[in-house]
Enzyme design. Structure first.
Site, mmCIF file in Angstrom:
data_model
loop_
_atom_site.group_PDB
_atom_site.id
_atom_site.type_symbol
_atom_site.label_atom_id
_atom_site.label_comp_id
_atom_site.label_asym_id
_atom_site.label_seq_id
_atom_site.Cartn_x
_atom_site.Cartn_y
_atom_site.Cartn_z
ATOM 1 N N GLY A 34 32.880 26.908 42.735
ATOM 2 C CA GLY A 34 31.935 27.657 43.561
ATOM 3 C C GLY A 34 32.197 29.153 43.612
ATOM 4 O O GLY A 34 31.324 29.922 44.021
ATOM 5 N N ARG A 35 33.390 29.570 43.235
ATOM 6 C CA ARG A 35 33.675 31.016 43.193
ATOM 7 C C ARG A 35 32.842 31.673 42.114
ATOM 8 O O ARG A 35 32.410 31.029 41.165
ATOM 9 C CB ARG A 35 35.141 31.229 42.794
ATOM 10 C CG ARG A 35 36.098 31.412 43.912
ATOM 11 C CD ARG A 35 37.472 31.688 43.293
ATOM 12 N NE ARG A 35 38.527 31.095 44.072
ATOM 13 C CZ ARG A 35 39.157 31.705 45.069
ATOM 14 N NH1 ARG A 35 38.839 32.937 45.383
ATOM 15 N NH2 ARG A 35 40.093 31.090 45.749
ATOM 16 N N CYS A 42 45.002 31.379 42.162
ATOM 17 C CA CYS A 42 46.025 32.038 41.350
ATOM 18 C C CYS A 42 45.501 33.286 40.646
ATOM 19 O O CYS A 42 46.069 34.369 40.778
ATOM 20 C CB CYS A 42 46.575 31.041 40.325
ATOM 21 S SG CYS A 42 47.734 31.757 39.173
ATOM 22 N N HIS A 440 72.893 40.286 21.445
ATOM 23 C CA HIS A 440 73.491 41.347 22.257
ATOM 24 C C HIS A 440 72.775 42.655 21.944
ATOM 25 O O HIS A 440 72.544 42.947 20.776
ATOM 26 C CB HIS A 440 74.983 41.482 21.918
ATOM 27 C CG HIS A 440 75.654 42.607 22.637
ATOM 28 N ND1 HIS A 440 75.928 42.545 23.991
ATOM 29 C CD2 HIS A 440 76.048 43.843 22.214
ATOM 30 C CE1 HIS A 440 76.511 43.680 24.360
ATOM 31 N NE2 HIS A 440 76.586 44.484 23.307
#
Ligand code: NAI
Length: 461
Positions: A34-35, A42, A440
């Protein structure tokens, strides 16, 4: 009316990931949302926008605190509306990305809010769609707190906190959980006086206690003030801002503080309003979650639930994994989530990450364990980039050396944790990590050093 193999309700990380996996496995799939945009809490008002603001405010912090020493000069100021626009652009890129993936995978987006009139049917607006399987992935919403009425302007949840008209001079945060500390950090870096009021006598419930204590010290150094053991009772709006009243649990004395904005961050609760679960007879747990079996089946045949609406941590990645697992099950495969290896990350600076058992849990279980610890102070890369605070703590079985948990606070912790997640997924021993060559100079070497510390000893400590 259209007929689908699967209709998923909710397009958050649980729902949209599930839909993509369903489509990949050949199921005709639709998602009801529905958005205006896909991605759920999120992407729209949670993880993603907060990470944009955390990044921007961290950059500002760096200019103020470490740039001078590196010979980078000049004062940096910030423009709040522009920072919000950057945050909104980030949201748009991500929600648009999900829409693209829906099209690519031929997933139908049924725009609107769903109800389930009966098993096998989903109603969106006036249209009823048929589905062999219905997956509820409707997420969660902020849990209300008695006496604190949210208006999303001066008394806000995380949603309003991402949209404030201006940076408040004084911000009071209720709850020293993930939301409170992430957003509290953002505003502290932008210049707000931030006070966090927490019910418990420590921050971040559930986190390894040693990590939590160190985390609190670092946040205090960054300017956050903590009121622990304090139960918030009410927030009252007045002319000069909001008065937050709380009771100190130790002596029951009452105290109050004034703030321009109050952020309510005392947890979230499952959201399934309007789906019509009552009428369907979908059972709930005592805590109001949708009850499911281990394979996400609810008490009604053909209806499943995943993510924040069901039990377990309310985390986007937990929902995503459940979304993939249910899709695989519906396609006849053996979808499965390993709940023992779900990482948790707090995206402050430094970041905090954890997976597996905490030391407290191991003690409670009466398990014999060993601890390998390594401070980032002994890591060359961390020192070079002003990020030598924090440590890695690896917990392994005393007899078998099998990794049981890892808790770290330090640079890139949210990424470093995954080396240990993979190791745990494969049932690795600390020695397996210790014997793996690590490049490293990297932050990852600190993880290896912690693994070495479970054996004959770390090299740089
Ligand atoms: P939370 O459950 O993490 O923390 C809530 C805190 O509020 C607790 O420490 C609790 O003791 C305290 N509290 C409760 N009632 C109180 C009262 N009356 N007065 C003072 N303190 C009180 O909840 P939060 O931070 O709201 O987050 C909600 C959910 O969203 C969590 O499940 C979290 O995992 C998730 N989330 C995860 C993120 C991440 O993974 N980075 C980021 C943001 C949210």
């Amino acid at each position: 009316m259209s007929a689908y193999d699967v209709i998923i309700i909710g397009a958050g990380p649980g729902g949209y990931v599930s839909a993509i996996r369903c489509a990949q496995l050949g199921l005709k799939t639709a998602v009801v949302e529905g958005r205006e945009t896909l991605g759920g809490t999120c992407l729209n008002v949670g993880c993603i926008p907060s990470k944009a603001l955390l990044h921007a405010s961290h950059m500002l912090h760096e200019t103020k605190h470490n740039f001078g020493e590196m010979g980078l000069e000049g004062e940096t100021t910030f423009d709040w509306p522009k920072m919000l626009a950057y945050k909104d652009k980030t949201i748009g890129q991500n929600t648009g990305g999900v829409e693209f993936l829906f099209k690519k995978n031929k997933i139908d987006w049924l725009k609107g809010w769903a109800t389930i009139p009966e098993a096998g049917k989903v109603k969106v607006g006036d249209e009823v769609h048929e589905a062999k399987h219905i997956v509820i992935a409707s997420g969660s919403e902020p849990a209300p707190l008695k006496g604190v009425e949210v208006d999303e302007e001066v008394i806000v949840t995380s949603t309003g906190a991402l949209e404030l008209k201006e940076v408040p001079k004084r911000l009071a945060v209720i709850g020293a959980g993930v939301i409170g500390l992430e957003l509290g950090s953002v505003y502290a870096r932008l210049g707000s006086e931030v006070t966090v009021v927490e019910y418990l006598d420590h921050i971040t419930p559930g986190l390894d206690a040693e990590v939590a204590r160190n985390f609190q010290k670092l946040l205090t150094k960054q300017g956050l003030t903590f009121k622990l053991g304090a139960a918030v009772q009410k927030a009252e709006k007045g002319k000069g801002g909001v008065t937050l009243t709380f009771q100190n649990r130790k002596d029951e004395s009452e105290e109050s503080l004034e703030a321009d904005v109050v952020l309510l961050a005392t947890g979230r609760r499952p959201f399934y309003e309007g789906l019509g679960l009552d009428g369907l007879g979908v059972e709930l747990t005592k805590r109001g979650q949708i009850a499911t079996d281990a394979h996400y089946k609810t008490s009604v045949e053909g209806i499943y639930a995943i993510g924040d609406v069901r039990e377990g941590p309310m985390l986007a990645h937990k929902a995503e994994d459940e979304g993939m697992a249910i899709a695989e099950r519906l396609a006849g495969q053996a979808g499965h989530v390993n709940y023992d290896v779900i990482p948790g990350v707090i995206y402050t600076h430094p970041e905090v990450a954890s997976v597996g058992k905490t030391e407290e849990q191991l003690k409670e279980e009466g398990r014999a364990y060993k601890v390998g610890k390594f401070p980032f102070m002994g890591n060359a890369r961390a020192k070079a980039v002003f990020a030598a605070e924090g440590f890695v703590k690896l917990l392994a079985d005393k007899e078998t050396d099998r990794i049981l948990g890892c808790h770290l606070i330090g640079p890139g912790a949210g990424d470093l944790i995954h080396e240990i997640c993979v190791a745990m997924e494969f049932g690795a021993a600390a020695e397996d990590v210790a014997r793996t060559c690590h490049a490293h100079p990297t932050f990852s070497e600190a993880v290896r050093e912690a693994a070495l510390a479970c054996g004959d000893g770390a090299i740089h400590a």
